[in-house]
Design an enzyme around this catalytic site. Sequence first.
Site, PDB file in Angstrom:
ATOM      1  N   HIS A  30      -1.065   2.907  -5.682  1.00 26.22           N
ATOM      2  CA  HIS A  30      -1.436   1.381  -5.523  1.00 26.22           C
ATOM      3  C   HIS A  30      -2.850   0.987  -5.640  1.00 26.22           C
ATOM      4  O   HIS A  30      -3.915   1.862  -5.456  1.00 26.22           O
ATOM      5  CB  HIS A  30      -0.941   0.692  -4.346  1.00 26.22           C
ATOM      6  CG  HIS A  30      -1.478   1.412  -3.008  1.00 26.22           C
ATOM      7  ND1 HIS A  30      -1.324   2.482  -2.423  1.00 26.22           N
ATOM      8  CD2 HIS A  30      -2.779   0.773  -2.291  1.00 26.22           C
ATOM      9  CE1 HIS A  30      -2.244   2.537  -1.473  1.00 26.22           C
ATOM     10  NE2 HIS A  30      -2.961   1.710  -1.164  1.00 26.22           N
ATOM     11  N   HIS A  90      -8.327  -6.776   0.737  1.00 27.96           N
ATOM     12  CA  HIS A  90      -7.686  -5.658   1.827  1.00 27.96           C
ATOM     13  C   HIS A  90      -8.626  -5.688   3.072  1.00 27.96           C
ATOM     14  O   HIS A  90      -7.997  -5.559   4.295  1.00 27.96           O
ATOM     15  CB  HIS A  90      -7.498  -4.423   1.100  1.00 27.96           C
ATOM     16  CG  HIS A  90      -6.672  -3.449   1.685  1.00 27.96           C
ATOM     17  ND1 HIS A  90      -6.046  -3.638   2.737  1.00 27.96           N
ATOM     18  CD2 HIS A  90      -7.013  -2.038   2.215  1.00 27.96           C
ATOM     19  CE1 HIS A  90      -5.364  -2.330   3.395  1.00 27.96           C
ATOM     20  NE2 HIS A  90      -6.309  -1.400   2.733  1.00 27.96           N
ATOM     21  N   HIS A 134     -14.383   1.469   2.100  1.00 29.07           N
ATOM     22  CA  HIS A 134     -13.781   0.378   1.240  1.00 29.07           C
ATOM     23  C   HIS A 134     -14.654  -0.561   1.185  1.00 29.07           C
ATOM     24  O   HIS A 134     -14.945  -1.028  -0.011  1.00 29.07           O
ATOM     25  CB  HIS A 134     -12.394  -0.404   1.986  1.00 29.07           C
ATOM     26  CG  HIS A 134     -11.265   0.428   1.785  1.00 29.07           C
ATOM     27  ND1 HIS A 134     -10.882   1.478   2.524  1.00 29.07           N
ATOM     28  CD2 HIS A 134      -9.992   0.359   0.979  1.00 29.07           C
ATOM     29  CE1 HIS A 134      -9.488   2.018   2.261  1.00 29.07           C
ATOM     30  NE2 HIS A 134      -9.076   1.184   1.283  1.00 29.07           N
ATOM     31  N   HIS A 165       0.772  -1.169  -0.052  1.00 25.96           N
ATOM     32  CA  HIS A 165      -0.040  -0.020  -0.009  1.00 25.96           C
ATOM     33  C   HIS A 165       0.842   1.379  -0.101  1.00 25.96           C
ATOM     34  O   HIS A 165       0.266   2.367   0.352  1.00 25.96           O
ATOM     35  CB  HIS A 165      -1.043  -0.051   1.198  1.00 25.96           C
ATOM     36  CG  HIS A 165      -1.802  -1.456   1.210  1.00 25.96           C
ATOM     37  ND1 HIS A 165      -3.002  -1.391   0.610  1.00 25.96           N
ATOM     38  CD2 HIS A 165      -1.526  -2.535   1.642  1.00 25.96           C
ATOM     39  CE1 HIS A 165      -3.451  -2.450   0.759  1.00 25.96           C
ATOM     40  NE2 HIS A 165      -2.489  -3.245   1.374  1.00 25.96           N
ATOM     41  N   ASP A 186      -5.918  -1.420  -4.575  1.00 27.65           N
ATOM     42  CA  ASP A 186      -6.412  -2.107  -3.458  1.00 27.65           C
ATOM     43  C   ASP A 186      -7.414  -3.214  -4.156  1.00 27.65           C
ATOM     44  O   ASP A 186      -8.257  -2.818  -4.930  1.00 27.65           O
ATOM     45  CB  ASP A 186      -7.089  -1.234  -2.545  1.00 27.65           C
ATOM     46  CG  ASP A 186      -6.290  -0.545  -1.446  1.00 27.65           C
ATOM     47  OD1 ASP A 186      -5.288  -0.793  -1.446  1.00 27.65           O
ATOM     48  OD2 ASP A 186      -7.012   0.019  -0.727  1.00 27.65           O
TER      49      ASP A 186
END
Lengths: 206, 206
Positions: free
Chosen positions: A52, A58, A158, A48, A54
């Site tokens: 980057h 994650h 997320h 990370h 994800d």
Amino acid sequence: MIIYDLTMPIKTDMPVFKNRDINRPILAVDRSHEVNHICEHRLTLNLHTGTHLDAPLHVLPDGATIDTFPLDRSSIDCQVFDLTAAGRAITAESLQHLDFRTGAAVLFKTINSGVDQFDGQFCYVTADGAAYLAMHGLFLVGIDSLGIERDQPGHPSHKALFAAGTWILEGLRLAAVPPGDYILHLLPLLIDGAEASPVRAVLTTR
Amino acid sequence: MIIYDLTMPIKTDMPVFKNRDINRPILAVDRSHEVNHICEHRLTLNLHTGTHLDAPLHVLPDGATIDTFPLDRSSIDCQVFDLTAAGRAITAESLQHLDFRTGAAVLFKTINSGVDQFDGQFCYVTADGAAYLAMHGLFLVGIDSLGIERDQPGHPSHKALFAAGTWILEGLRLAAVPPGDYILHLLPLLIDGAEASPVRAVLTTR
């Protein structure tokens, strides 16, 4: 065609999350011209670090891994929006005037693009902002901070995006990029079973 | 459009140069779902592990670094040739019947593509083969071994190609790829001052 490189150079003194030394990449010498007449380095970095991508693993124990990234989307329709006015948090309200295209990659240029060092109060996408984005069938959401959320227990931003099948691209450099329509180019490393990959992220004009 | 992923998955038990354990990548846990409710890994790898792009600095003390790779060539005209008949060495004679296009990326599919493990006697490009290639103004030469040369003191094959401005792509997986014309896609990591980068290498049909 104009090409924008959105990538942070990987080096020891690059901005890293919370400025922790443990987060700094290490480029160690395996062989040198002086000793071995050849140069080889060994890179150590948290996945990370810098720019980057994800993958769902994650934040989701059974989430998809980075090696499932679909290569037929490695060059994709992209919208860059200026959300400087959102300040330190992108909420659902910050987003309601934007016209998202289904299936697109959407990149947010925020106050973070005006800062070269890590800022603990970086602009992020709130849980309700992410829930709003999740309704739009986006392929990817990207931001110019090292994380798309901060200080939200359980990582709801997320999770909302991954639940919608949306990939998350962090650590972008967007300072030089005018808002508008582009093609985004990404080829994550094929790291078996990993939750992320450093990437070279590139925009081209259409 | 057909997409071929030419990339070796990065994992502990992947084929590595001379089967040396020191050459194996390490994917270490920085944070885990069990302990931290998030998953983060730290990757350690020699930059010449698996599928990777060499820059001139690899063999030339004053050579160009990987961060000088031209992004306007990240998708480029590519020719794949079957050189299985060349056996364990690609010489100038092995190449003389081939019709190279100036500025193209040229990939060689050899006996290496029939082997899944590291073979100490892998097929490589000899010094005179590289000198012949260097006359053709190629953007890149790629091969399905972890090195484009072996057991040649002074690394003349690398040097001949770099002197001609030709990049070198190693560790390709070409077993499934029919010879022919393609577009090669590559986006090396932006590793400041480094001599190589692991890459995701992808071919698409034209």
